[in-house]
Design an enzyme around this catalytic site. Sequence first.
Site, short mmCIF file in Angstrom:
data_model
loop_
_atom_site.label_atom_id
_atom_site.label_comp_id
_atom_site.label_asym_id
_atom_site.label_seq_id
_atom_site.Cartn_x
_atom_site.Cartn_y
_atom_site.Cartn_z
N ARG A 40 3.53 -7.79 -5.70
CA ARG A 40 4.58 -6.97 -5.07
C ARG A 40 5.88 -7.03 -5.87
O ARG A 40 6.58 -6.03 -5.99
CB ARG A 40 4.80 -7.45 -3.63
CG ARG A 40 3.68 -7.00 -2.68
CD ARG A 40 3.62 -7.84 -1.43
NE ARG A 40 4.80 -7.73 -0.61
CZ ARG A 40 5.14 -8.63 0.32
NH1 ARG A 40 4.37 -9.69 0.54
NH2 ARG A 40 6.23 -8.47 1.03
N ARG B 270 10.83 4.05 -2.46
CA ARG B 270 10.35 3.01 -3.38
C ARG B 270 9.99 3.56 -4.73
O ARG B 270 9.61 2.80 -5.62
CB ARG B 270 9.10 2.39 -2.79
CG ARG B 270 9.33 1.07 -2.11
CD ARG B 270 8.02 0.77 -1.42
NE ARG B 270 7.72 -0.63 -1.37
CZ ARG B 270 8.02 -1.40 -0.34
NH1 ARG B 270 8.70 -0.93 0.67
NH2 ARG B 270 7.65 -2.65 -0.33
N ARG C 234 1.79 -12.25 7.64
CA ARG C 234 1.33 -10.96 7.12
C ARG C 234 0.27 -11.20 6.05
O ARG C 234 0.42 -12.10 5.23
CB ARG C 234 2.51 -10.19 6.52
CG ARG C 234 3.03 -9.12 7.46
CD ARG C 234 4.31 -8.50 7.02
NE ARG C 234 4.34 -8.00 5.66
CZ ARG C 234 5.38 -7.36 5.13
NH1 ARG C 234 6.45 -7.15 5.86
NH2 ARG C 234 5.35 -6.95 3.89
P1 AP5 Z 1 7.21 -3.68 3.33
O1 AP5 Z 1 6.79 -4.05 4.68
O2 AP5 Z 1 8.36 -2.79 3.16
O3 AP5 Z 1 7.40 -5.02 2.49
P2 AP5 Z 1 8.44 -5.44 1.32
O4 AP5 Z 1 9.27 -4.40 0.72
O5 AP5 Z 1 7.61 -6.22 0.39
O6 AP5 Z 1 9.49 -6.26 2.05
P3 AP5 Z 1 9.25 -7.35 3.15
O7 AP5 Z 1 9.04 -6.70 4.47
O8 AP5 Z 1 8.22 -8.31 2.68
O9 AP5 Z 1 10.64 -8.12 3.09
P4 AP5 Z 1 12.03 -7.79 3.77
O10 AP5 Z 1 12.99 -7.45 2.68
O11 AP5 Z 1 11.89 -6.82 4.89
O12 AP5 Z 1 12.41 -9.22 4.31
P5 AP5 Z 1 12.44 -9.82 5.81
O13 AP5 Z 1 13.63 -9.29 6.52
O14 AP5 Z 1 11.11 -9.69 6.46
O15 AP5 Z 1 5.96 -3.03 2.57
C1 AP5 Z 1 4.69 -3.63 2.63
C2 AP5 Z 1 3.69 -2.79 1.84
O16 AP5 Z 1 3.56 -1.49 2.46
C3 AP5 Z 1 4.05 -2.48 0.39
O17 AP5 Z 1 3.65 -3.52 -0.47
C4 AP5 Z 1 3.27 -1.17 0.15
O18 AP5 Z 1 1.90 -1.41 -0.04
C5 AP5 Z 1 3.44 -0.46 1.48
N1 AP5 Z 1 4.66 0.37 1.54
C6 AP5 Z 1 5.72 0.21 2.39
N2 AP5 Z 1 6.67 1.15 2.17
C7 AP5 Z 1 6.21 1.91 1.15
C8 AP5 Z 1 6.75 3.02 0.44
N3 AP5 Z 1 7.94 3.54 0.75
N4 AP5 Z 1 6.00 3.56 -0.56
C9 AP5 Z 1 4.78 3.07 -0.88
N5 AP5 Z 1 4.21 2.01 -0.26
C10 AP5 Z 1 4.92 1.43 0.76
O19 AP5 Z 1 12.72 -11.35 5.45
C11 AP5 Z 1 11.71 -12.16 4.84
C12 AP5 Z 1 11.69 -13.56 5.46
O20 AP5 Z 1 12.89 -14.23 5.10
C13 AP5 Z 1 11.66 -13.58 7.01
O21 AP5 Z 1 10.88 -14.66 7.42
C14 AP5 Z 1 13.13 -13.75 7.41
O22 AP5 Z 1 13.25 -14.46 8.63
C15 AP5 Z 1 13.68 -14.58 6.25
N6 AP5 Z 1 15.05 -14.26 5.88
C16 AP5 Z 1 15.66 -13.02 5.90
N7 AP5 Z 1 16.94 -13.12 5.48
C17 AP5 Z 1 17.14 -14.43 5.18
C18 AP5 Z 1 18.27 -15.19 4.69
N8 AP5 Z 1 19.44 -14.58 4.41
N9 AP5 Z 1 18.11 -16.51 4.49
C19 AP5 Z 1 16.93 -17.13 4.76
N10 AP5 Z 1 15.83 -16.49 5.23
C20 AP5 Z 1 15.94 -15.15 5.43
MG MG Z 2 10.29 -5.78 5.77
#
Ligand code: AP5
Ligand code: MG
Length: 223
Positions: A175, A92, A164
């Site tokens: 974010r 990231r 979450r």
């Molecule tokens: P992290 O858990 O990685 O969160 P994020 O990057 O904000 O991404 P998300 O998990 O929210 O989204 P996603 O892309 O995985 O989407 P999802 O598949 O769930 O990080 C959280 C926190 O941890 C950070 O803010 C930071 O504080 C810390 N952190 C983590 N890694 C770090 C690092 N490397 N360095 C520093 N800090 C770190 O899908 C989202 C929703 O949409 C779901 O409900 C899903 O069912 C739906 N969905 C998915 N695809 C579709 C589609 N095509 N159409 C419709 N709905 C869909």
């Molecule tokens: Mg995720």
Amino acid sequence: MSRRRYLVLMGPPGAGKGTQASRVAEAGGLCKISTGDLLREALAAGTELGLRAERTMKAGELVSDDVILGLVDEVLDRPECAAGAVFDGFPRTVDQARGLERLLSERGEALDQVLIIEVPESEIVSRLSGRRVCQKCGKLYHISFDPSRQEGICDACGGELVQRPDDQPETITRRLAVYAEETAPVREYYAATTGVTAIDGDQPMGAVAEAIRRELQPADAEG
Ligand code: AP5
Ligand code: MG
């Protein structure tokens, strides 16, 4: 023995990284390394690291590069990662990208491919506000786009579905800003090194999965 395979799945919060990383990992016999999941697991287990990360995550800020690289270093040697890994939400920062290169080269390995799932900001808020996660097994749902059969209950394990804590509107906004400031440069970094494959994430989950499948280089492309 064939070489291990390492893929990075990038994209803004809510792009579908976790959703797609699970599918890619399963299809390729790879492990999924999600730094967000690792931090949430550490918090659920009540470890010092998890408790220290809690406030940072709730604020939508990034946990320090040292902590993240330490976690990844540990997980890379797990038996389920013997064939390689899909990284979800990592690296990231550019320093994490350099750190990953070092961790892999120490093991005689290298990154194969970087994919970025692109989704417009307008779509992200509805994805994140409707997301539900199984407290027990971590399976992802969406109240409209991918609902569980029984409201609030995981289809896979019967666990309780929860929201979450960082899926609140003000944290989502932060974010997204952090992504633009700290993670967008990672794309530039990879564009100049490994190369980046863009995936249109603004389509149904199955179509995104199919687009990724088409773009993935075959496992035996090298070595
Ligand atoms: P992290 O858990 O990685 O969160 P994020 O990057 O904000 O991404 P998300 O998990 O929210 O989204 P996603 O892309 O995985 O989407 P999802 O598949 O769930 O990080 C959280 C926190 O941890 C950070 O803010 C930071 O504080 C810390 N952190 C983590 N890694 C770090 C690092 N490397 N360095 C520093 N800090 C770190 O899908 C989202 C929703 O949409 C779901 O409900 C899903 O069912 C739906 N969905 C998915 N695809 C579709 C589609 N095509 N159409 C419709 N709905 C869909
Ligand atoms: Mg995720």
